[in-house]
Design a protein around this motif. Structure first.
Motif, PDB file in Angstrom:
ATOM      1  N   PHE A 235      24.239 -68.314  67.906  1.00  0.00           N
ATOM      2  CA  PHE A 235      25.595 -67.761  67.788  1.00  0.00           C
ATOM      3  C   PHE A 235      25.781 -66.931  66.519  1.00  0.00           C
ATOM      4  N   ALA A 236      25.132 -67.309  65.446  1.00  0.00           N
ATOM      5  CA  ALA A 236      25.256 -66.534  64.208  1.00  0.00           C
ATOM      6  C   ALA A 236      24.660 -65.134  64.386  1.00  0.00           C
ATOM      7  N   VAL A 237      23.483 -65.069  64.978  1.00  0.00           N
ATOM      8  CA  VAL A 237      22.852 -63.763  65.183  1.00  0.00           C
ATOM      9  C   VAL A 237      23.596 -62.976  66.255  1.00  0.00           C
ATOM     10  N   LEU A 238      24.083 -63.634  67.288  1.00  0.00           N
ATOM     11  CA  LEU A 238      24.828 -62.944  68.335  1.00  0.00           C
ATOM     12  C   LEU A 238      26.087 -62.281  67.771  1.00  0.00           C
ATOM     13  N   ILE A 239      26.752 -62.957  66.861  1.00  0.00           N
ATOM     14  CA  ILE A 239      27.983 -62.414  66.276  1.00  0.00           C
ATOM     15  C   ILE A 239      27.683 -61.336  65.244  1.00  0.00           C
ATOM     16  N   PHE A 240      26.741 -61.612  64.346  1.00  0.00           N
ATOM     17  CA  PHE A 240      26.547 -60.710  63.206  1.00  0.00           C
ATOM     18  C   PHE A 240      25.593 -59.553  63.495  1.00  0.00           C
ATOM     19  N   ALA A 241      24.714 -59.670  64.483  1.00  0.00           N
ATOM     20  CA  ALA A 241      23.753 -58.590  64.746  1.00  0.00           C
ATOM     21  C   ALA A 241      24.357 -57.455  65.553  1.00  0.00           C
ATOM     22  N   SER A 242      25.467 -57.706  66.253  1.00  0.00           N
ATOM     23  CA  SER A 242      26.045 -56.645  67.074  1.00  0.00           C
ATOM     24  C   SER A 242      26.720 -55.584  66.221  1.00  0.00           C
ATOM     25  N   GLY A 243      27.209 -55.932  65.056  1.00  0.00           N
ATOM     26  CA  GLY A 243      27.823 -54.948  64.176  1.00  0.00           C
ATOM     27  C   GLY A 243      29.272 -54.677  64.484  1.00  0.00           C
ATOM     28  N   GLY A 244      29.940 -55.553  65.166  1.00  0.00           N
ATOM     29  CA  GLY A 244      31.363 -55.372  65.452  1.00  0.00           C
ATOM     30  C   GLY A 244      31.661 -55.556  66.921  1.00  0.00           C
ATOM     31  N   SER A 245      32.953 -55.555  67.234  1.00  0.00           N
ATOM     32  CA  SER A 245      33.358 -55.809  68.624  1.00  0.00           C
ATOM     33  C   SER A 245      33.235 -54.570  69.496  1.00  0.00           C
ATOM     34  N   ALA A 246      33.063 -53.382  68.918  1.00  0.00           N
ATOM     35  CA  ALA A 246      32.953 -52.160  69.710  1.00  0.00           C
ATOM     36  C   ALA A 246      31.574 -52.020  70.355  1.00  0.00           C
ATOM     37  N   ARG A 247      30.576 -52.728  69.834  1.00  0.00           N
ATOM     38  CA  ARG A 247      29.223 -52.627  70.363  1.00  0.00           C
ATOM     39  C   ARG A 247      28.898 -53.840  71.221  1.00  0.00           C
ATOM     40  N   SER A 248      27.894 -53.697  72.049  1.00  0.00           N
ATOM     41  CA  SER A 248      27.493 -54.816  72.921  1.00  0.00           C
ATOM     42  C   SER A 248      26.716 -55.852  72.102  1.00  0.00           C
ATOM     43  N   PRO A 249      26.835 -57.130  72.492  1.00  0.00           N
ATOM     44  CA  PRO A 249      26.117 -58.171  71.747  1.00  0.00           C
ATOM     45  C   PRO A 249      24.604 -58.060  71.938  1.00  0.00           C
TER      46      PRO A 249
END
Length: 128
Positions: A32-46
């Motif tokens: 969950f940490a990488v899923l949230i922080f690696a996407s770079g924001g809510s505008a990009r896909s996880p």
């Protein structure tokens, strides 16, 4: 493991369930940490690929560390709990002539309060 009875459940230290649950917990946290922080924001896909990679690495690393720690566990020898050490008691023992509170009332020790040969005039620096 030698004192294990056939058919009896193992304790948490010798069972496999404890380290697996510990590793799975940290794998989920890493996922969950990488899923949230690696996407770079809510505008990009996880980034699920990075999240699964991080979860796998976290699972394997924590499982190896837990296995190494459980293998290195060793009970203390029986003679260590019998009181054969140096400091058997914390009670104050009489001094063996190395100074300290045992010399306070001895008249043969110079400088002790009950000593017969003490010179009280030296306590003020010698000035009279």
């Amino acid at each position: 493991m030698a004192d294990q009875k056939p058919g009896a459940p193992r304790n948490l230290r010798t069972s496999v369930k404890g380290p697996l649950m510990f590793s799975a917990f940290w794998a989920v946290v890493a996922f969950f940490a990488v899923l949230i922080f690696a996407s770079g924001g809510s505008a990009r896909s996880p980034r699920f690929d990075l999240a699964f990679t991080a979860a796998g690495i976290a699972f394997i690393v924590t499982l190896v560390i837990a296995a190494m720690l459980s293998m290195s566990y060793k009970d203390n020898a029986a003679h260590l709990g019998k009181g054969s050490g140096v400091n058997l008691s914390s009670a104050r023992k009489p001094s063996q002539g190395h100074g300290g509170p045992a010399n306070q009332n001895r008249p043969d020790v110079p400088g002790a309060p009950g000593a017969s040969g003490t010179d009280d005039s030296r306590s003020d620096g010698g000035a009279s």
